[in-house]
Design a protein around this motif. Structure first.
Motif, short mmCIF file in Angstrom:
data_model
loop_
_atom_site.label_atom_id
_atom_site.label_comp_id
_atom_site.label_asym_id
_atom_site.label_seq_id
_atom_site.Cartn_x
_atom_site.Cartn_y
_atom_site.Cartn_z
N LEU A 175 60.65 54.23 54.45
CA LEU A 175 61.01 53.43 53.29
C LEU A 175 59.83 52.64 52.76
N SER A 176 59.04 52.07 53.65
CA SER A 176 57.96 51.19 53.20
C SER A 176 56.67 51.96 52.95
N VAL A 177 56.33 52.92 53.80
CA VAL A 177 55.09 53.68 53.69
C VAL A 177 53.90 52.73 53.55
N GLY A 178 53.82 51.77 54.43
CA GLY A 178 52.69 50.84 54.42
C GLY A 178 52.92 49.63 53.55
N LEU A 179 54.02 49.55 52.83
CA LEU A 179 54.29 48.40 51.95
C LEU A 179 55.46 47.60 52.53
N PRO A 180 55.33 46.30 52.67
CA PRO A 180 56.49 45.48 53.09
C PRO A 180 57.55 45.47 52.00
N PHE A 181 58.42 46.48 52.03
CA PHE A 181 59.35 46.70 50.92
C PHE A 181 60.29 45.53 50.72
N GLU A 182 60.77 44.94 51.84
CA GLU A 182 61.70 43.82 51.70
C GLU A 182 61.04 42.64 51.00
N PRO A 236 55.25 64.45 50.12
CA PRO A 236 56.67 64.32 49.75
C PRO A 236 57.24 62.95 50.04
N ALA A 237 56.85 62.34 51.19
CA ALA A 237 57.37 61.00 51.50
C ALA A 237 56.88 59.97 50.48
#
Length: 579
Positions: free
Chosen positions: A255-262, A336-337
């Protein structure tokens, strides 16, 4: 007259043959495919006959395969891998090639089995999966390992003549004609199943080659080892012992792929509450995404503006959601991710942008509605002032020289009143937010009202008056509309009596009654709900007056509507701030 178009014989034959094939249920092709595979692998026949059965098997596989629809036209670049796989399967004579093909076929059958909802097709694919695994473990792997893994003759006969019962059973199961599509396949499940089968085959080969044990014991050791490994992985996936588990870690990473999505989503929601302009919101949100190392920059475009962020790069991917077009640029092609993650970010920004656009539209509509309401109310105030001026002009035209003193006194009393009311109307236009704010003592307002209509033959009745504050704008607007409509009836009904009654206790109420004709039923029913058309102009002014009364805690009603008695009442509600 229309003429029927006849197809050439060859094309008509191909069309009828294709239609015949598409009417066959996929389960039937699956059973025939497995029978052809069994004849090619198990029975010892000439090389030419074996290759013929393999070619038939691959042809039946193409008729069954769920990856591409049967009516889809295959491009040449996609047909090349199909022919390459057929050539490798038919021309390369090797047990390991067949083992690889069986692993791939088992993964594909397992992926299709997970997408089946009906019991019959699900059992058919489960039987097919069991047949493929049994053929691989009981025949192909022992043949590939050589003499060390030779099976007894009795077991070989059981495999040769007993295993085809599974494909034959598929033929007698209830079949569904619904074709599976690539969108319903669980490719991850199929890939994992194929990899597990390959690992099991290689594990058996490694145990036989290293430990020098029998094939059966090597197969048991491999299955036990894989079972233990899967058991440990299943526990680590969701341990329920304080540790989040590999499942949540994997999901969070994807979900994040290295990014703090929350954190970014929280900042996005906070910015959406603070920023009112949609384009400025998008610009600031994209500027906050520059911490992504795999995104160099991009471009965005909306209905009211566009802009860029970051630096240009070689590769790009574009998405458009809810009127917001986003182009993401990266140094390398996105995996793709990452592509899925970019789509998620674009969709989230599009939703927020659409919400901001709707919010701005509603704000503009509310502003326009406020202007409309203010203009409508002031229009009626001006109309009432104009009516009073016409009354004074009519009195001046009808006066005689003997009435000059009385007319002069009337002008001195009425003109300052009209000037004051016109000045108040202009002030409301300059400062519409201060409408309905001014308060006036009931005694003063009642005296000014009697003075304003002293020459219109209106009867005034009031209880004991005191200094109870009344909303001046509301009472002036309502009483002017009601008295104007009542006095206008005298043009067609001379002698109509009009009276005004003011009560202050227990609740403030103002009643205007006339002895004219009743309002029509359709007018009375919608009088305060929407603007209505009538012969006397009723509806528009009273509709605005009713809305104005509701805003300051009052209620305007038609209490009586019958010939000879038509009464309107403006009364304070129980929760009103007025006593």
């Amino acid at each position: 007259m229309t003429e029927s178009i006849e197809l050439p014989p060859r094309q008509a034959w191909l069309t009828s043959l294709t239609s015949l094939f598409t009417r066959v249920a996929p389960g039937r092709w699956l059973a025939l495919m497995l029978l052809a595979l069994h004849a090619a692998v198990v029975f010892d026949a000439d090389v030419a006959l074996t290759r013929a059965f393999l070619l038939a098997h691959y042809g039946l596989f193409l008729l069954w395969q769920p990856l591409v629809r049967s009516e889809t036209r295959i491009e040449p670049r996609l047909a090349l891998p199909v022919f390459a796989m057929a050539a490798m399967l038919v021309l390369l004579d090797g047990s390991w090639v067949m083992a690889l093909w069986l692993a791939i076929l088992a993964g594909l059958v397992g992926a299709v089995a997970t997408s089946q909802n009906e019991r019959g097709p699900r059992w058919a694919y489960l039987l097919a999966l069991a047949y493929l695994l049994a053929l691989l473990l009981a025949w192909v792997l022992p043949q590939s390992l050589g003499g060390a893994a030779a099976l007894p003759e009795g077991f070989q006969d059981a495999v040769r003549f007993g295993l085809p019962l599974l494909p034959l059973a598929i033929l007698f199961l209830p079949a569904s004609r619904q074709r599976s599509t690539s969108s319903t396949l669980d490719f991850i499940y199929g890939l994992m199943l194929s990899l597990l089968i390959m690992v099991m085959a290689l594990g058996v080969f490694a145990v036989v080659a290293v430990a020098k044990v029998s094939y059966a014991w090597a197969l048991v050791q491999t299955l036990l080892g894989m079972a233990a490994l899967l058991l440990v992985l299943s526990w680590l996936w969701n341990p329920r012992a304080g540790f989040s588990g590999l499942g949540q870690v994997t999901s969070r990473y994807l979900l994040s792929v290295g990014l703090p999505f929350e954190g970014w989503a929280q900042r996005l929601a906070t910015r959406a509450e603070r920023e009112r302009d949609p384009e400025s919101f998008v610009r600031d949100a994209l500027a906050d995404l520059q911490e992504l190392t795999w995104i160099r920059g991009g471009h965005w475009q909306a209905a009211r503006g566009e802009g860029t962020f970051g630096e240009p790069a070689e590769h790009s991917v574009s998405h458009a959601f809810h009127g917001l077009a986003l182009t993401w640029q990266s140094q390398r092609p996105l995996t793709p991710a990452l592509a899925l993650h970019v789509r998620l970010l674009s969709q989230l920004l599009g939703y927020f942008y659409a919400a901001k656009v709707r919010e701005q539209t509603l704000r503009e509509q509310a502003y326009s509605q406020a202007i409309h309401d203010t203009g409508a109310r002031l229009t009626h105030d001006v109309k009432n002032i104009l009516q009073s001026m016409k009354t004074l002009l009519a009195a001046a035209d009808m006066s005689t020289p003997e009435d000059s003193d009385r007319l002069l006194a009337l002008m001195k009393r009425q003109l300052p009143q009209l000037a004051a009311r016109l000045s108040q109307t202009v002030d409301k236009l300059k400062q519409p937010n201060e409408m309905d704010v001014a308060q006036q003592p009931a005694q003063n307002w009642w005296s000014a009202l009697q003075l304003r209509y002293e020459h219109d033959d209106v009867q005034f009745f009031a209880d004991a008056l005191d200094d109870t504050p009344l909303p001046q704008d509301l009472f002036d607007s309502v009483v002017d509309n009601l008295l104007t409509n009542a006095l206008r009836k005298r043009q067609t009904e001379p002698g109509v009596a009009v009276e005004v009654r003011l009560g202050l206790h227990p609740l403030v109420s103002l009643t205007v009654t006339d002895s004219g004709v009743a309002a029509p039923e359709h007018v009375a029913r919608n009088l305060f709900m929407s603007p209505v058309a009538s012969d006397f102009g009723l509806g528009v002014g009273l509709y605005q007056a009713a809305r104005q009364a509701a805003r300051v805690g009052y209620r305007l009603e038609l209490t009586d509507n019958e010939a000879g008695r038509v009464s309107f009442c403006l009364q304070a509600t129980e929760n009103s701030s007025n006593p």
